[in-house]
Design an enzyme around this catalytic site. Structure first.
Site, PDB file in Angstrom:
ATOM      1  N   ASP A 176      -2.495 -16.857  88.400  1.00 15.83           N
ATOM      2  CA  ASP A 176      -3.623 -16.927  88.858  1.00 15.83           C
ATOM      3  C   ASP A 176      -3.286 -16.800  90.545  1.00 15.83           C
ATOM      4  OD1 ASP A 176      -2.735 -19.687  89.345  1.00 15.83           O
ATOM      5  OD2 ASP A 176      -4.794 -20.443  89.583  1.00 15.83           O
TER       6      ASP A 176
ATOM      7  N   LYS B 199      -5.415 -28.347 100.229  1.00 12.19           N
ATOM      8  CA  LYS B 199      -5.447 -29.393  99.405  1.00 12.19           C
ATOM      9  C   LYS B 199      -3.781 -30.277  99.799  1.00 12.19           C
ATOM     10  CE  LYS B 199      -3.246 -28.739  95.158  1.00 12.19           C
ATOM     11  NZ  LYS B 199      -2.959 -28.440  93.744  1.00 12.19           N
TER      12      LYS B 199
ATOM     13  N   THR C 133     -12.402 -30.734  92.639  1.00 10.07           N
ATOM     14  CA  THR C 133     -11.505 -30.867  91.402  1.00 10.07           C
ATOM     15  C   THR C 133      -9.926 -30.549  92.103  1.00 10.07           C
ATOM     16  OG1 THR C 133     -12.949 -29.591  89.966  1.00 10.07           O
ATOM     17  CG2 THR C 133     -10.732 -30.086  89.078  1.00 10.07           C
TER      18      THR C 133
ATOM     19  N   ARG D 150     -12.515 -26.577  98.932  1.00  6.11           N
ATOM     20  CA  ARG D 150     -12.646 -25.056  98.942  1.00  6.11           C
ATOM     21  C   ARG D 150     -13.860 -24.723  99.481  1.00  6.11           C
ATOM     22  NH1 ARG D 150      -9.920 -24.118  92.883  1.00  6.11           N
ATOM     23  NH2 ARG D 150      -7.942 -25.149  93.742  1.00  6.11           N
TER      24      ARG D 150
ATOM     25  N   GLU E 180      -7.342 -26.742  79.187  1.00  7.16           N
ATOM     26  CA  GLU E 180      -7.954 -25.327  78.755  1.00  7.16           C
ATOM     27  C   GLU E 180      -8.272 -24.294  79.433  1.00  7.16           C
ATOM     28  OE1 GLU E 180     -11.130 -24.179  79.771  1.00  7.16           O
ATOM     29  OE2 GLU E 180     -11.006 -26.093  80.951  1.00  7.16           O
ATOM     30  N   SER E 181      -8.061 -24.431  80.794  1.00  7.37           N
ATOM     31  CA  SER E 181      -8.373 -23.459  81.842  1.00  7.37           C
ATOM     32  C   SER E 181      -7.083 -22.797  82.244  1.00  7.37           C
ATOM     33  CB  SER E 181      -9.021 -24.226  82.953  1.00  7.37           C
ATOM     34  OG  SER E 181      -8.073 -25.078  83.545  1.00  7.37           O
TER      35      SER E 181
ATOM     36  N   ASP F 261      -0.310 -21.390  89.292  1.00  9.56           N
ATOM     37  CA  ASP F 261      -0.187 -22.613  88.435  1.00  9.56           C
ATOM     38  C   ASP F 261      -0.853 -22.283  87.184  1.00  9.56           C
ATOM     39  OD1 ASP F 261      -2.863 -22.501  89.519  1.00  9.56           O
ATOM     40  OD2 ASP F 261      -2.651 -24.766  90.078  1.00  9.56           O
TER      41      ASP F 261
HETATM   42  C1  VG1 Z   1     -11.040 -25.768  87.373  1.00  7.91           C
HETATM   43  C2  VG1 Z   1     -10.574 -25.900  85.942  1.00  7.91           C
HETATM   44  C3  VG1 Z   1      -9.514 -27.188  85.968  1.00  7.91           C
HETATM   45  C4  VG1 Z   1      -8.437 -27.154  86.878  1.00  7.91           C
HETATM   46  C5  VG1 Z   1      -9.212 -26.801  88.352  1.00  7.91           C
HETATM   47  C6  VG1 Z   1      -8.144 -26.262  89.224  1.00  7.91           C
HETATM   48  O1  VG1 Z   1     -11.815 -26.833  87.659  1.00  7.91           O
HETATM   49  O2  VG1 Z   1     -11.541 -26.025  84.903  1.00  7.91           O
HETATM   50  O3  VG1 Z   1      -8.962 -27.326  84.650  1.00  7.91           O
HETATM   51  O4  VG1 Z   1      -7.840 -27.980  87.093  1.00  7.91           O
HETATM   52  O5  VG1 Z   1     -10.177 -25.528  88.183  1.00  7.91           O
HETATM   53  O6  VG1 Z   1      -7.361 -25.216  88.782  1.00  7.91           O
HETATM   54  P1  VG1 Z   1     -13.520 -26.943  87.633  1.00  7.91           P
HETATM   55  O7  VG1 Z   1     -13.938 -28.382  88.282  1.00  7.91           O
HETATM   56  O8  VG1 Z   1     -13.747 -25.777  88.225  1.00  7.91           O
HETATM   57  O9  VG1 Z   1     -13.915 -26.898  86.084  1.00  7.91           O
HETATM   58  V1  VG1 Z   1      -6.620 -24.064  90.245  1.00  7.91           V
HETATM   59  O10 VG1 Z   1      -5.756 -23.109  89.340  1.00  7.91           O
HETATM   60  O11 VG1 Z   1      -8.124 -23.671  90.626  1.00  7.91           O
HETATM   61  O12 VG1 Z   1      -5.941 -25.194  91.174  1.00  7.91           O
HETATM   62 CO    CO Z   2      -4.353 -22.180  90.454  1.00  8.56          CO
END
Ligand code: VG1
Ligand code: CO
Length: 542
Positions: A276, A125, A17, A21, A363-364, A280
């Site tokens: 976090d 990234k 995403t 990682r 939502e996260s 972000d």
């Molecule tokens: C999670 C969240 C998503 C967010 C991504 C990166 O992804 O659900 O909304 O964009 O993390 O956020 P996933 O695929 O685990 O659901 V960050 O703050 O880790 O760059």
């Molecule tokens: Co982040």
């Protein structure tokens, strides 16, 4: 002197995403980081002589990879790198630096909300020239390259001193170590009414900001305490630590329980917030009122015009598909566009660049705007503070008034972490097979209106992204969504998103899990979560 080092591909370098990682020991394998960085460069064109921004969230292994990236940028022909002092750049600050200095792109080293340390997570990234995460076209090309790579280029010079701001030329490339906070803080001063916020704070408004020993600390200290006058101590855990103090730098109600309890307590401050690992995301808690990220997006969009940076109004709102529909009602009322994208900030870039959307959210706990091309934790905090300063009401009052005006979207996400990957994939496959038969099915009082696997058609570049989450929509606007996380590093994480729309103000004071209980039961019935994962209950409920 530049060297070309022969290497062999690794099979597991598919970006998720938000970049690649993995656990730190995976990144520490011979040439692992080098392979991925070279694969990024090999997937780009036209960067000779241009500037690359490099920075990270300060987690374990950050400095080592930054040194590699600098030397590889030099050998590959970049003309300049800009790197944050100490190797630090929050994700939104990196996005801003790329844009402000018209860099070719940037490498951000972070595993965001995942824990850090010698046996925890690390990530790489790539962000493009608009400051945003590389779109799928590029991440697909990077992945393809990782599978065939046979050599990488690296310059042979001593490690760069990252702790002193200044410029030097090494191996024909300019290396500029910059203050990671200054440009970002200046941008925030342009967008928000610092005078009004300062005034509110001087009258006794109390803030508790938890930087979670992660990258936002230096930014929050400078902005909230030094520039806005919040008393010393308003920003907690402000020193970025390589292992985040052993904590999980994910600003949710599980990992910020202490802050939550304080905000629900007798002597609660007026405003609680957290960010976090890479700065972000944002968590917003008022006195006696947790604001769900989906509600926060809607409320910020509805009130953005109260901040100088958005006084002309917003052009549109974009949200990821699993994010609640609360923002849709705001867009409708404002008469602006509403866009529903797959999970991950990279899908907002085109909408922001084209001027179709001004405010975006997930939502996260991710919210942001067209000021950068990433979500931005402190930005959300400052927009909230600006709105509070102008309206002179409490967070709880603003939220309740919003529900009264628009209705309330009860919303929760249930995560099943560290599930066996085969079991998780099996669950999704079985769900997909069921989709065509679900419409019209009745579960107690709930009738399925439609069910599909979300596909996104980008209105700007016309690209199509398939299989972005299974959604089951019920008559009346309730829904459950299922998808597998793309950011985890061990096993699979199943995310179940549950939402119910409640127009009746008499029913706005319910407990969220109770308000969603029937939908939670239906999600279990449709997906067979217990039997397939062996889990009785989610590991994290947000
Ligand atoms: C999670 C969240 C998503 C967010 C991504 C990166 O992804 O659900 O909304 O964009 O993390 O956020 P996933 O695929 O685990 O659901 V960050 O703050 O880790 O760059
Ligand atoms: Co982040």
């Amino acid at each position: 002197m530049n060297k070309t080092v022969p290497t062999k591909p690794y099979a597991d370098q598919k970006p998720g995403t938000s970049g690649l990682r993995k656990k730190v020991p995976v990144f520490q394998q011979e040439n692992y980081a080098e392979n991925f960085i070279q694969s990024i460069f090999d997937s780009l064109e036209g960067y000779q002589g241009k500037c690359l921004v490099i920075g990270g969230d300060g987690r374990y292994y950050n400095r080592e990879v930054i040194q590699k990236a600098i030397k590889m940028a030099a050998a590959n022909g970049f003309g300049k790198v800009m790197v944050g002092k100490g190797g630090i750049l929050s994700t939104p600050a990196a996005s801003h630096i790329i844009r402000k200095y018209k860099a070719f792109g940037g490498i951000i080293l972070s595993a965001s909300h995942n824990p850090g340390g010698p046996t925890e997570d690390f990530g790489i990234k790539y962000n493009i020239g608009n400051g945003g995460p590389a779109p799928e076209k590029i991440t697909d090309a990077i992945y393809a390259r990782t599978k065939t790579i046979d050599a990488y280029k690296i310059a042979d010079f001593a490690d760069i001193n990252l702790d002193t701001i200044g410029k030097q030329t090494v191996a024909g490339m300019v290396i500029s170590v910059i203050d990671p906070v200054e440009d970002y803080a200046a941008l925030m001063e342009e967008l928000f009414d610092f005078g009004a916020i300062r005034n509110m704070i001087s009258l006794g408004f109390r803030i508790a900001f938890d930087a979670m020993s992660a990258v936002t600390g230096p930014y929050a200290k400078e902005i909230l305490e030094n520039r806005l006058g919040a008393p010393n101590g308003s920003v907690r855990n402000f020193l970025p630590l390589p292992d985040f103090g052993g904590h999980h730098p994910d600003p949710n109600l599980v990992y910020c329980k202490e802050l939550y309890d304080e905000m629900m307590g007798d002597d609660a401050p007026d405003f609680g917030a957290a960010s976090d690992g890479d700065g972000d995301r944002n968590l917003i808690i008022g006195k006696d009122m947790f604001v769900t990220p989906s509600d926060s997006l809607a409320i910020l969009a509805a009130n953005a015009n109260l901040a100088p940076g958005y006084s002309a109004g917003i052009a549109g709102i974009a949200r990821s598909m699993p994010t609640s529909g609360a923002a849709d009602r705001v867009a409708e009322k404002l008469g602006v566009g509403m866009y529903e994208t797959p999970t991950g900030w990279k899908f907002f870039g085109n909408l922001l660049d084209a001027g179709l959307a001004t405010i975006c959210g997930e939502e996260s706990a991710g919210t942001g705007s067209n000021h950068v091309r990433e979500k931005d934790g402190l930005w959300a905090v400052l927009l909230w503070l600006n709105i509070l300063a102008v309206r002179g009401e409490s967070v709880a009052d603003i939220v309740r008034q919003h529900w009264a005006a628009y209705g309330r979207n009860y919303y929760s996400r249930h995560d099943y972490e560290g599930v066996d990957s085969d079991a998780a994939n099996g669950l999704v496959t079985a769900l997909r097979a069921k989709l065509p038969t679900l419409a019209g099915t009745q579960f107690g009082a709930l009738t399925v209106a439609s069910a599909d696997d979300f596909a996104y058609h980008d209105p700007v570049d016309k690209s199509v992204s398939m299989n972005q989450g299974i959604r089951v929509l019920f008559e009346g606007g309730s829904r459950v969504v299922f998808r597998l996380s793309g950011t985890g590093t061990s096993g699979a994480t199943l995310r179940v998103y549950i939402e119910r729309y409640e127009p009746d103000p008499g029913r706005h004071g319910l407990d969220t899990q109770e308000a969603l209980a029937d939908l939670i039961a239906v999600a279990e019935e449709i997906a067979d979560i217990k039997a397939r994962t062996g889990r009785d209950a989610p590991s994290v409920i947000t």
